[in-house]
Design an enzyme around this catalytic site. Structure first.
Site, PDB file in Angstrom:
ATOM      1  N   ASP A 144       0.851  -1.193   0.000  1.00 40.32           N
ATOM      2  CA  ASP A 144       0.000   0.000   0.000  1.00 40.32           C
ATOM      3  C   ASP A 144       0.885   1.240   0.000  1.00 40.32           C
ATOM      4  O   ASP A 144       2.000   1.216   0.547  1.00 40.32           O
ATOM      5  CB  ASP A 144      -0.908   0.023   1.231  1.00 40.32           C
ATOM      6  CG  ASP A 144      -1.944  -1.084   1.203  1.00 40.32           C
ATOM      7  OD1 ASP A 144      -2.493  -1.347   0.123  1.00 40.32           O
ATOM      8  OD2 ASP A 144      -2.198  -1.690   2.259  1.00 40.32           O
ATOM      9  N   ASP A 178      -7.221  -1.372  -4.351  1.00 39.73           N
ATOM     10  CA  ASP A 178      -8.256  -0.955  -3.398  1.00 39.73           C
ATOM     11  C   ASP A 178      -9.172   0.098  -4.001  1.00 39.73           C
ATOM     12  O   ASP A 178     -10.389   0.083  -3.787  1.00 39.73           O
ATOM     13  CB  ASP A 178      -7.606  -0.395  -2.131  1.00 39.73           C
ATOM     14  CG  ASP A 178      -6.802  -1.425  -1.362  1.00 39.73           C
ATOM     15  OD1 ASP A 178      -7.123  -2.622  -1.461  1.00 39.73           O
ATOM     16  OD2 ASP A 178      -5.854  -1.034  -0.661  1.00 39.73           O
TER      17      ASP A 178
END
EC number: 3.4.23.36
Length: 201
Positions: A144, A178
Site C-alpha cells: 500500500d 483498493d
C-alpha cells in the site's frame, strides 16, 4: 459493454496496480514517506490481509484469506461473464464488476507471489526476483502507498467518545487495487437502479 472491453479494463487496472507496487517496493524502504502535497503523501506500508490496510488475525488467517480471495475471484469472474453473455446487463454493472474483479486479482497477486519474488523491505530496498525471498507462496504481503491525511488535529472536547483525541481524516493507506474495488462498489451503490436495470432485448 463487450467481454473483450471488460477484459481490457481489467488488464489496464492490473498493469497500473502492479507497476505502482513494484516501483514502491524497489524504490522505498518500509515506512518511508514522500510528501507530494500536505494532504497527499506516498507512504510505503505492507499489510497481511484485507483491503485498506486491515488485517486478519491468526496463524492461518493469511492463508485462509488468500484462498477465500481466489474463490471469490472465480465467482466474480463468472458473474462478469454471465452478465455480458446475457446481453441485457447495463454497462454500469459490467464496469463495476470488472473493477471489483481487477482490484481483487491485483491484491491476490501480492498475496500469492510477492513472498517468493521479493526480499525484505524493512531495512533495505527490495530486490525483484531475489534469491533470498522474505516469504513463501500464498503468504506475501500486500503493498500500500497512497495516503491522504486531508485533516489532522484534536477533536472538540464536547464530542462524545472521541472528544479531545487527535484525529486524522483520511487515515487509510491504500493502493490502486483498493481504489478499483471501492469504485466498483461505489458504482453499484450510487447507480443501483441503472446497474441492475435490464436492457430491453
Amino acid at each position: 459493454m463487450s467481454l473483450r472491453k471488460a477484459y481490457l479494463l481489467i488488464f489496464l487496472v492490473l498493469i497500473v496496480d502492479q507497476i505502482s507496487k513494484i516501483y514502491i517496493k524497489t524504490n522505498f524502504i518500509l515506512g518511508e514517506e514522500v510528501e507530494v502535497f500536505n494532504w497527499f503523501k506516498i507512504h510505503f506500508i505492507e499489510n497481511e490481509g484485507m483491503a485498506w490496510g486491515t488485517q486478519i488475525p491468526g496463524t492461518y488467517g493469511k492463508l485462509f484469506l488468500t484462498l477465500f480471495r481466489l474463490v471469490a475471484v472465480g465467482g466474480i469472474g463468472y458473474w462478469l461473464w454471465d452478465s455480458v453473455e446475457k446481453k441485457h446487463s447495463s454497462n454500469y454493472l459490467v464496469v463495476a464488476i470488472a473493477l471489483i474483479l481487477a482490484g481483487a486479482f491485483g491484491n491476490i497477486i501480492d498475496s500469492v507471489f510477492y513472498g517468493v519474488i521479493f526480499d525484505d523491505s524493512s531495512s533495505q530496498l527490495a530486490t525483484l526476483f531475489s534469491k533470498e525471498p522474505y516469504g513463501t507462496y500464498f503468504h506475501g504481503k500486500v503493498v500500500d502507498m497512497f495516503y491522504f491525511p486531508i485533516w489532522q488535529g484534536n477533536l472538540p472536547e464536547w464530542l462524545p467518545v472521541w472528544g479531545g483525541r487527535n484525529f486524522t481524516f483520511f487515515n487509510a493507506i491504500f493502493n490502486v487495487a483498493d481504489v478499483a474495488i471501492s469504485t466498483g462498489v461505489g458504482i453499484l451503490i450510487a447507480f443501483n437502479k441503472k446497474a441492475f436495470h435490464h436492457k430491453e432485448a
